[in-house]
Design a protein around this motif. Structure first.
Motif, PDB file in Angstrom:
ATOM      1  N   GLU A  38      -6.769   1.994  18.136  1.00  0.00           N
ATOM      2  CA  GLU A  38      -5.566   2.810  17.945  1.00  0.00           C
ATOM      3  C   GLU A  38      -5.805   3.991  17.012  1.00  0.00           C
ATOM      4  O   GLU A  38      -4.955   4.863  16.886  1.00  0.00           O
ATOM      5  N   ASN A  44      -2.934   1.381   9.653  1.00  0.00           N
ATOM      6  CA  ASN A  44      -2.817   0.570  10.863  1.00  0.00           C
ATOM      7  C   ASN A  44      -2.451  -0.861  10.467  1.00  0.00           C
ATOM      8  O   ASN A  44      -3.302  -1.685  10.152  1.00  0.00           O
ATOM      9  N   TYR A  47      -4.074  -3.673  12.540  1.00  0.00           N
ATOM     10  CA  TYR A  47      -5.461  -3.929  12.148  1.00  0.00           C
ATOM     11  C   TYR A  47      -5.500  -4.783  10.880  1.00  0.00           C
ATOM     12  O   TYR A  47      -6.225  -5.779  10.803  1.00  0.00           O
TER      13      TYR A  47
END
Length: 164
Positions: A38, A44, A47
């Motif tokens: 991404e 993120n 993540y």
């Protein structure tokens, strides 16, 4: 570290947990790869969550792997005697309040106070280990020192403990 007592049922349960955890590895690796794809990893959340999940999974796998060689697997149905040892169901009475408690002594990976068992390594477990009916013990608890009398010691085996 010394040997760690565990029931056959507890050993089977933790062995199954280890297999289940290892089976989760590919899904977590995939989630990390998808989140990484991404883009910017600094912001993120997907993540970060996947990495955190991976860390917790690997920590539990490492814990189990490090303890497996130390387990002393015991058959609860083969245990008996008059002393409070692993597998014994012990009833104690608080000498001051006359309150009675009953619990089964199990290993740290078996014990579940919600199901009426305590670890032989807990303060209470250590205090009563090796004692027999009529003995008195002192347990250092958060509310102070508590003196108990051993009312009874029984061996109920697997069926008496609700193991399946």
């Amino acid at each position: 570290m010394d040997r760690i007592p565990i029931s056959k049922q507890g050993f089977e349960k933790i062995s199954q947990e280890l297999e289940d955890l290892k089976a989760q590895r590919p899904a977590i690796i995939q989630a990390i790869a998808e989140a990484r794809a991404e883009g910017d990893l600094s912001e993120n959340a997907g993540y970060d969550a996947a990495r955190e999940r991976q860390g917790m999974l690997e920590a539990r796998i490492s814990y189990i792997n490090s303890h497996m060689p130390l387990f002393d697997v015991l058959d609860l149905d083969a245990l008996s005697g008059e002393r409070a040892i692993f597998g014994a169901t012990v009833e104690v009475e608080d000498i001051d309040t006359e309150e009675r408690r009953t619990f089964t002594l199990l290993g740290p990976d078996d014990a579940d106070h919600k199901k009426g068992s305590i670890s032989v390594l807990s303060p209470m477990g250590q205090a009563i280990l090796g004692k027999e009916e009529g003995d008195e013990v002192i347990v250092d608890a958060p509310r102070g020192r508590i003196e108990y009398e051993i009312v009874s010691v029984q061996f109920l085996g697997v069926a008496g403990l609700g193991f399946k």
